[in-house]
Design an enzyme around this catalytic site. Structure first.
Site, PDB file in Angstrom:
ATOM      1  N   THR A  35      11.177 -31.889  77.253  1.00  0.00           N
ATOM      2  CA  THR A  35      10.351 -33.099  77.293  1.00  0.00           C
ATOM      3  C   THR A  35       9.930 -33.592  75.915  1.00  0.00           C
ATOM      4  OG1 THR A  35       8.375 -31.716  77.564  1.00  0.00           O
ATOM      5  CG2 THR A  35       9.442 -32.532  79.572  1.00  0.00           C
ATOM      6  N   GLY A  92       7.109  -7.441  65.969  1.00  0.00           N
ATOM      7  CA  GLY A  92       8.079  -8.193  65.187  1.00  0.00           C
ATOM      8  C   GLY A  92       7.462  -9.479  64.669  1.00  0.00           C
ATOM      9  N   ALA A  93       8.045 -10.029  63.606  1.00  0.00           N
ATOM     10  CA  ALA A  93       7.497 -11.246  62.999  1.00  0.00           C
ATOM     11  C   ALA A  93       8.596 -12.266  62.701  1.00  0.00           C
ATOM     12  CB  ALA A  93       6.739 -10.903  61.718  1.00  0.00           C
ATOM     13  N   CYS A 150      15.090 -33.361  64.455  1.00  0.00           N
ATOM     14  CA  CYS A 150      15.864 -32.290  63.823  1.00  0.00           C
ATOM     15  C   CYS A 150      17.275 -32.197  64.390  1.00  0.00           C
ATOM     16  CB  CYS A 150      15.144 -30.953  63.993  1.00  0.00           C
ATOM     17  SG  CYS A 150      14.826 -30.494  65.707  1.00  0.00           S
TER      18      CYS A 150
END
Length: 456
Positions: free
Chosen positions: A115, A189-190, A50
């Site tokens: 790592t 929280g989400a 990414c």
């Protein structure tokens, strides 16, 4: 021959460009095979994550190697070369090798010393190796880089300190409670930080997690990813009765947990220790909560102090790894230089053994009554004479390969034993008709000395 690294990474390339030039895991094997068909490309490994896409190649020439990697990228992603060339970073030979060691060790990552990249490099190398697009140089280089990264992490402990607030929160909880596997953790929280906290909690062995959010659907969506329970903020008092640790990261503009609320909950909990980490901005928990007995409250500034200390420790470890990389570069260079004399040694051995074989034929013609056993003994002992005579010259030619005047010295050695034409023949055998050297067949050729050996 030359090692070239061409790539995009998070430091210089916008996210939308990195996304556009990401190789899918499902087609990576196809990509390395297609790249191997490009002119000048002898070996290749493609690392695609990414945060980076990097292509490592062994090429017979620098200019053509760079060009054909860029052409491959343009063709694979169907993007004109001029549209992405400004974002490309190109490194060659020692610079490319050093960069690989840094990437594999986590020194070039967004999170210093992480790592995960080590496993990604290993997987990329395995794909290339399985598709037979690597040869002696990359088989050795990548194995060394992977082994080095493991050793560097072990010796310096660079990845042992938390350098993200969500990870630091979990590490702090471990320091207070020790084993977290039997603890019940509530996440308020989400969002993204809550998800990172849940990942780190699971990594610490936590099985009992409850996600609490204003939206039940959001709470359930996050809880489903981790096999956790879900509830709404309206039931927070009930949920906290059974909670040991709270990690809060909501987008609320006012405090969710007040001093009065937590005091009432603690009465029901009979004063059992409650550990609260508030990583929200604005804060989810009133600062006065920390005055309640057996309630331990930490906010994002407390965690940032931990993160800063740990980052300093990682940077100190990174400095040590940089020094270790310098040593490893010397070892790899010595190995490469030694490779350059392999065709010379092979030619010398072949010439000596041909002389021995011709001598045996002459003996057998002049002494036709020799028994099979006598021939075997003579053959064994004459080969032993050859091996003993070659031992010192082979030792000397290996040392010549590491000297500053190796090209002149190597040329003198070949002329001395009259094997220059034999070396040329060996190199020619290992070449394709178009002048490329097959990955499986250039195992005995060192790129620093190849031009010298083939130009004489």
């Amino acid at each position: 021959m030359h090692i070239i690294r061409v790539g995009f990474n998070y430091k210089t390339t916008p996210l939308e460009i990195r996304e556009a030039f990401t190789f899918s895991e499902q087609r990576l094997n196809e990509a390395v095979k297609q790249l191997s068909t490009e002119k000048s490309i002898l070996e290749n490994v493609i690392i695609s994550t990414c945060n980076r896409t990097e292509i490592y190649v062994v090429a017979d020439q620098l200019h053509t190697g760079r060009y054909y990697v860029k052409r491959f990228l343009a063709n694979w992603f169907q993007v004109p070369m001029e549209d992405f060339a400004i974002y490309l970073q190109i490194a060659e030979n020692d610079e490319a090798i050093e960069h690989l060691f840094k990437v594999t060790s986590g020194l070039d990552s967004m999170v210093l010393g992480e790592t995960q990249i080590l496993g990604q490099v290993r997987d990329a190398f395995m794909v290339a190796q399985n598709e037979q697009v690597t040869g002696t140089i990359f088989n050795e280089l990548f194995k060394r880089a992977i082994s080095f990264a493991k050793r560097a992490h072990s010796e310096t402990g660079i990845g042992a300190q938390a350098v993200s607030t969500s990870y630091a929160a979990v590490e702090l909880a471990k320091k207070i409670f020790g084993d977290l596997s039997a603890k019940h953790v509530t996440i308020l929280g989400a969002g993204e930080m809550s998800e990172l906290s849940a990942k780190n909690l699971q990594g610490a062995g936590v099985d009992q997690i409850t996600v609490v959010n204003r939206s039940m659907s959001n709470a359930e969506a996050l809880a489903a990813k981790f096999g956790a329970q879900a509830d709404t903020i309206d039931h927070i008092s009930h949920v906290l009765k059974e909670t040991d640790i709270v990690i809060s990261s909501t987008g609320a503009h006012v405090a969710i947990l007040t001093k009065d609320m937590v005091q009432a909950i603690q009465v029901q909990r009979k004063g059992a220790p409650l550990f609260i980490v508030d990583i929200a901005v604005p804060r989810d928990v009133e600062a006065s909560v920390e005055t309640i007995d057996n309630v331990f409250l930490y906010d994002i500034d407390d965690l940032q102090h931990i993160v800063d200390e740990n980052l300093a420790a990682r940077q100190a470890a990174a400095t040590k790894i940089d020094l270790l990389i310098e040593e490893e570069m010397v070892y790899f260079t010595e190995w490469i230089q030694t490779l350059g004399v392999v065709p010379v040694i092979t030619a010398l051995r072949q010439k000596a053994l041909l002389i021995q074989a011709n001598t045996m034929e002459s003996i057998e013609r002049k002494m036709p009554d020799l028994t099979a056993r006598e021939k075997k003994v003579l053959n064994k002992h004459t080969k032993s004479i050859v091996n003993q005579l070659l031992k010192e010259p082979i030792k000397q030619v290996k040392e010549l390969a590491a000297s500053d005047q190796r090209e002149d010295a190597l040329n003198l050695f070949m002329n001395m034993f009259d094997i220059h034409d034999d070396v040329q023949a060996l190199l020619k055998e290992q070449s394709n008709t178009d002048g490329k050297i097959k990955p499986a067949n250039h195992n005995n050729i060192s790129f620093p000395l190849l031009n010298h050996l083939t130009s004489k």
